[in-house]
Write an enzyme that holds these catalytic residues in place. Structure first.
Site, PDB file in Angstrom:
ATOM      1  N   PRO A  91       0.729  -1.291   0.185  1.00  0.00           N
ATOM      2  CA  PRO A  91      -0.073   0.067   0.007  1.00  0.00           C
ATOM      3  C   PRO A  91       0.905   1.258   0.028  1.00  0.00           C
ATOM      4  CG  PRO A  91      -0.139  -1.164   2.147  1.00  0.00           C
ATOM      5  CD  PRO A  91       0.437  -2.020   1.274  1.00  0.00           C
ATOM      6  N   ASN A  92       0.426   2.119  -0.614  1.00  0.00           N
ATOM      7  CA  ASN A  92       0.926   3.596  -0.815  1.00  0.00           C
ATOM      8  C   ASN A  92       2.363   3.717  -1.466  1.00  0.00           C
ATOM      9  OD1 ASN A  92      -1.186   4.837   0.691  1.00  0.00           O
ATOM     10  ND2 ASN A  92      -0.266   3.792   2.385  1.00  0.00           N
ATOM     11  N   ARG A 124       4.396  11.001  -1.965  1.00  0.00           N
ATOM     12  CA  ARG A 124       4.405  10.892  -0.539  1.00  0.00           C
ATOM     13  C   ARG A 124       5.582  11.049   0.341  1.00  0.00           C
ATOM     14  NH1 ARG A 124       4.619   4.409   1.050  1.00  0.00           N
ATOM     15  NH2 ARG A 124       4.227   5.213   3.336  1.00  0.00           N
ATOM     16  N   TYR A 177      10.971   8.989   1.295  1.00  0.00           N
ATOM     17  CA  TYR A 177      10.892   8.113   0.215  1.00  0.00           C
ATOM     18  C   TYR A 177      11.528   8.441  -1.150  1.00  0.00           C
ATOM     19  CZ  TYR A 177       7.713   5.872   3.396  1.00  0.00           C
ATOM     20  OH  TYR A 177       7.032   5.441   4.591  1.00  0.00           O
ATOM     21  N   ASN A 181       8.397  -5.322  -1.052  1.00  0.00           N
ATOM     22  CA  ASN A 181       8.138  -4.272   0.068  1.00  0.00           C
ATOM     23  C   ASN A 181       6.617  -3.996   0.456  1.00  0.00           C
ATOM     24  OD1 ASN A 181       7.818  -1.911   1.490  1.00  0.00           O
ATOM     25  ND2 ASN A 181       8.853  -0.517   0.045  1.00  0.00           N
ATOM     26  N   ALA A 183       3.212  -0.724   4.591  1.00  0.00           N
ATOM     27  CA  ALA A 183       2.735  -1.000   6.135  1.00  0.00           C
ATOM     28  C   ALA A 183       2.278  -2.104   6.563  1.00  0.00           C
ATOM     29  CB  ALA A 183       1.541   0.102   6.425  1.00  0.00           C
ATOM     30  N   HIS A 218       4.351  -4.413   8.906  1.00  0.00           N
ATOM     31  CA  HIS A 218       4.286  -4.232  10.619  1.00  0.00           C
ATOM     32  C   HIS A 218       2.652  -5.060  10.935  1.00  0.00           C
ATOM     33  CE1 HIS A 218       7.224  -1.663   9.265  1.00  0.00           C
ATOM     34  NE2 HIS A 218       6.445  -0.528   8.503  1.00  0.00           N
ATOM     35  N   ASP A 238       2.181 -15.560   6.192  1.00  0.00           N
ATOM     36  CA  ASP A 238       1.892 -16.966   5.851  1.00  0.00           C
ATOM     37  C   ASP A 238       1.639 -17.096   4.442  1.00  0.00           C
ATOM     38  OD1 ASP A 238       1.520 -17.572   8.665  1.00  0.00           O
ATOM     39  OD2 ASP A 238      -0.797 -17.432   8.599  1.00  0.00           O
ATOM     40  N   GLU A 244      13.203  -8.780   1.405  1.00  0.00           N
ATOM     41  CA  GLU A 244      12.380  -7.760   2.084  1.00  0.00           C
ATOM     42  C   GLU A 244      13.098  -6.311   1.658  1.00  0.00           C
ATOM     43  OE1 GLU A 244      12.226  -7.723   6.124  1.00  0.00           O
ATOM     44  OE2 GLU A 244      10.785  -6.175   6.210  1.00  0.00           O
ATOM     45  N   HIS A 277      12.846  -1.969   2.076  1.00  0.00           N
ATOM     46  CA  HIS A 277      12.306  -0.865   2.487  1.00  0.00           C
ATOM     47  C   HIS A 277      12.930   0.306   1.852  1.00  0.00           C
ATOM     48  CE1 HIS A 277       9.397  -2.949   4.888  1.00  0.00           C
ATOM     49  NE2 HIS A 277      10.532  -3.680   5.241  1.00  0.00           N
ATOM     50  N   ILE A 278      12.432   1.353   1.638  1.00  0.00           N
ATOM     51  CA  ILE A 278      13.042   2.578   0.853  1.00  0.00           C
ATOM     52  C   ILE A 278      13.516   3.433   1.795  1.00  0.00           C
ATOM     53  CG2 ILE A 278      12.621   4.597  -0.253  1.00  0.00           C
ATOM     54  CD1 ILE A 278      10.032   3.302  -1.718  1.00  0.00           C
ATOM     55  N   SER A 279      12.813   3.465   3.120  1.00  0.00           N
ATOM     56  CA  SER A 279      13.470   4.253   4.355  1.00  0.00           C
ATOM     57  C   SER A 279      14.153   3.408   5.184  1.00  0.00           C
ATOM     58  CB  SER A 279      12.240   5.008   4.891  1.00  0.00           C
ATOM     59  OG  SER A 279      11.332   3.930   5.540  1.00  0.00           O
ATOM     60  N   ARG A 327      12.963   5.156  12.607  1.00  0.00           N
ATOM     61  CA  ARG A 327      11.792   5.475  12.470  1.00  0.00           C
ATOM     62  C   ARG A 327      10.995   5.250  13.895  1.00  0.00           C
ATOM     63  NH1 ARG A 327       9.299   5.582   6.810  1.00  0.00           N
ATOM     64  NH2 ARG A 327       7.711   6.984   7.766  1.00  0.00           N
TER      65      ARG A 327
HETATM   66  C1  DQA Z   1       8.216   1.437   3.892  1.00  0.00           C
HETATM   67  C2  DQA Z   1       8.027   1.600   5.413  1.00  0.00           C
HETATM   68  C3  DQA Z   1       6.857   1.178   6.020  1.00  0.00           C
HETATM   69  O1  DQA Z   1       7.009   1.652   7.481  1.00  0.00           O
HETATM   70  C4  DQA Z   1       5.794   2.160   5.056  1.00  0.00           C
HETATM   71  O2  DQA Z   1       4.293   1.778   5.918  1.00  0.00           O
HETATM   72  C5  DQA Z   1       5.740   2.151   3.839  1.00  0.00           C
HETATM   73  C6  DQA Z   1       7.115   2.158   3.198  1.00  0.00           C
HETATM   74  C7  DQA Z   1       9.484   1.823   2.969  1.00  0.00           C
HETATM   75  O3  DQA Z   1       9.554   1.402   1.857  1.00  0.00           O
HETATM   76  O4  DQA Z   1      10.224   2.551   3.575  1.00  0.00           O
HETATM   77  O5  DQA Z   1       4.570   2.264   3.319  1.00  0.00           O
HETATM   78  O6  DQA Z   1       7.988  -0.105   3.590  1.00  0.00           O
END
Ligand code: DQA
Length: 149
Positions: free
Chosen positions: A9-10, A17, A22, A74, A77, A80, A87, A98, A100-102, A107
């Site tokens: 998502p997002n 965003r 990001y 990725n 959210a 978490h 599963d 896995e 994550h951009i950030s 954080r």
């Molecule tokens: C994220 C980090 C997550 O905590 C956040 O909810 C995202 C992006 C990242 O790529 O840093 O949507 O996965």
């Protein structure tokens, strides 16, 4: 070699965003870069993004039937929160990295939990959108037997 790059998502909102977390690259630019990177290396890459948990589960399951060799994910959210995504990855037993951009580790406390980390080969965080290319390199090295993890 066939790999699937999944974004939760997002992540379709990249470029819009929270650029401080990001960056400014758009999702479509990132997809173009990933496609070119894989094409240059003779890797068949498929990209998938959804804002819906069940759709992400469905796509991971589909990867099994499509003979996907590896997954870069990725989960946004859902990283978490989602036991269902964990599963699904466990169910298909497809090696996954896995990303994550950030730098999630720097954080909020709720971002310190990842429901998928321990079932992935590796986790890459905080390298911006270039982290996807690193994740692909890592996955491919493992799939080609050049690296243990
Ligand atoms: C994220 C980090 C997550 O905590 C956040 O909810 C995202 C992006 C990242 O790529 O840093 O949507 O996965």
């Amino acid at each position: 070699m066939k790999i699937l790059i999944i974004n939760g998502p997002n992540l379709n909102m990249l470029g819009i965003r929270e650029p401080s977390h990001y960056g400014r690259e758009t999702y479509s630019s990132l997809c173009g870069r990933i496609e070119a990177y894989c094409a240059e290396r003779g890797i068949e890459a498929e990209l998938y993004q959804s804002n819906h948990e069940g759709a992400l589960v469905d796509r991971i399951q589909q990867a099994y039937f499509d003979g996907v060799d590896g997954i870069v994910i990725n989960p946004g959210a859902y990283t978490h929160t989602s036991i269902a995504l964990r599963d699904a990855l466990s169910a298909v037993s497809i090696p996954a990295v896995e990303i994550h951009i950030s730098a999630v580790e720097t954080r909020e406390a709720f971002r310190q939990i990842s429901y998928i980390r321990d079932i992935c080969i590796k986790t890459i965080t905080g390298h911006g959108t270039d982290g996807y290319l690193e994740a692909i390199d890592c996955l491919v090295a493992v799939l080609e037997g050049k690296s243990e993890s």
